[in-house]
Write a protein that holds these residues in place. Structure first.
Motif, PDB file in Angstrom:
ATOM      1  N   SER A   1       0.826  -1.205   0.000  1.00 27.62           N
ATOM      2  CA  SER A   1       0.000   0.000   0.000  1.00 27.62           C
ATOM      3  C   SER A   1       0.862   1.259   0.000  1.00 27.62           C
TER       4      SER A   1
ATOM      5  N   ASP B   1       0.347  -0.986 -11.762  1.00 28.65           N
ATOM      6  CA  ASP B   1       0.072   0.341 -11.199  1.00 28.65           C
ATOM      7  C   ASP B   1       1.297   1.242 -11.254  1.00 28.65           C
TER       8      ASP B   1
ATOM      9  N   ARG C   1      -9.699  -1.087  -4.866  1.00 28.36           N
ATOM     10  CA  ARG C   1      -8.329  -1.080  -4.339  1.00 28.36           C
ATOM     11  C   ARG C   1      -7.878   0.320  -3.921  1.00 28.36           C
TER      12      ARG C   1
ATOM     13  N   ASN D   1      -4.236   0.431  -2.179  1.00 28.77           N
ATOM     14  CA  ASN D   1      -4.026  -0.871  -1.552  1.00 28.77           C
ATOM     15  C   ASN D   1      -3.928  -1.955  -2.613  1.00 28.77           C
ATOM     16  N   SER D   2      -3.429  -3.092  -2.219  1.00 29.81           N
ATOM     17  CA  SER D   2      -3.316  -4.241  -3.130  1.00 29.81           C
ATOM     18  C   SER D   2      -2.659  -3.832  -4.439  1.00 29.81           C
TER      19      SER D   2
ATOM     20  N   LYS E   1      -0.425  -3.467  -7.678  1.00 34.52           N
ATOM     21  CA  LYS E   1       0.027  -4.421  -8.692  1.00 34.52           C
ATOM     22  C   LYS E   1       1.155  -3.799  -9.510  1.00 34.52           C
TER      23      LYS E   1
END
Length: 120
Positions: A16, A89, A66, A83-84, A86
Motif C-alpha cells: 500500500s 500500477d 483497491r 491498496n493491493s 500491482k
C-alpha cells in the motif's frame, strides 16, 4: 497556484501507498481534484477524482475496490489510498484540478508527478 503531489515510492506487489496532493493559490472548494497516471510508453490516464461540491468520487475500472480517494478541505489536501498494488500500477502519478467537475475534460491546473513503482 500549486498542486504538490507526494507519497510515491517503491513497494512490493500487494502493498500500500498513500499519495497526497496539497493545493494552494486557488479556492480549493471550487474545484474537483483528480489523480492521473502515466506509465512508461503509455498515455496518461485518469485514475480517480473527487468532486468538491458534493464529495462524489470516480474511479477507473482497474483501481475500483483497491484505491480510495478522499479530501480534507481544512488542509486543502486530497489523498489517494492505494491498496493491493500491482506491478501494472507502476507510473508517475499526477494530481490535477478542474473547475468544471470530475467529468470535465478541461484541466485547470496540474501538479508535478510522484513516482510509484510496484515490484513483483
Amino acid at each position: 497556484v500549486q498542486l504538490q503531489a507526494s507519497g510515491g515510492g517503491l513497494v512490493q506487489a500487494g502493498g500500500s501507498l498513500r499519495l497526497s496532493c496539497a493545493a494552494s493559490g486557488f479556492t480549493f472548494d471550487d474545484y474537483a481534484i483528480g489523480w492521473f497516471r502515466q506509465a512508461p510508453g503509455k498515455d496518461r490516464e485518469g485514475v480517480s477524482c473527487i468532486s468538491s461540491s458534493d464529495s462524489s468520487t470516480y474511479y477507473t475500472d482497474s483501481v475500483k475496490g483497491r484505491f480510495t480517494i478522499s479530501s480534507d478541505n481544512a488542509k486543502n489536501t486530497v489523498y489517494l489510498q492505494m491498496n493491493s498494488l500491482k506491478p501494472e500500477d507502476t507510473a508517475v502519478y499526477y494530481c490535477a484540478a478542474r473547475s468544471r467537475g470530475c467529468t470535465a475534460r478541461l484541466i485547470d491546473y496540474w501538479g508535478q508527478g510522484t513516482l510509484v513503482t510496484v515490484s513483483s
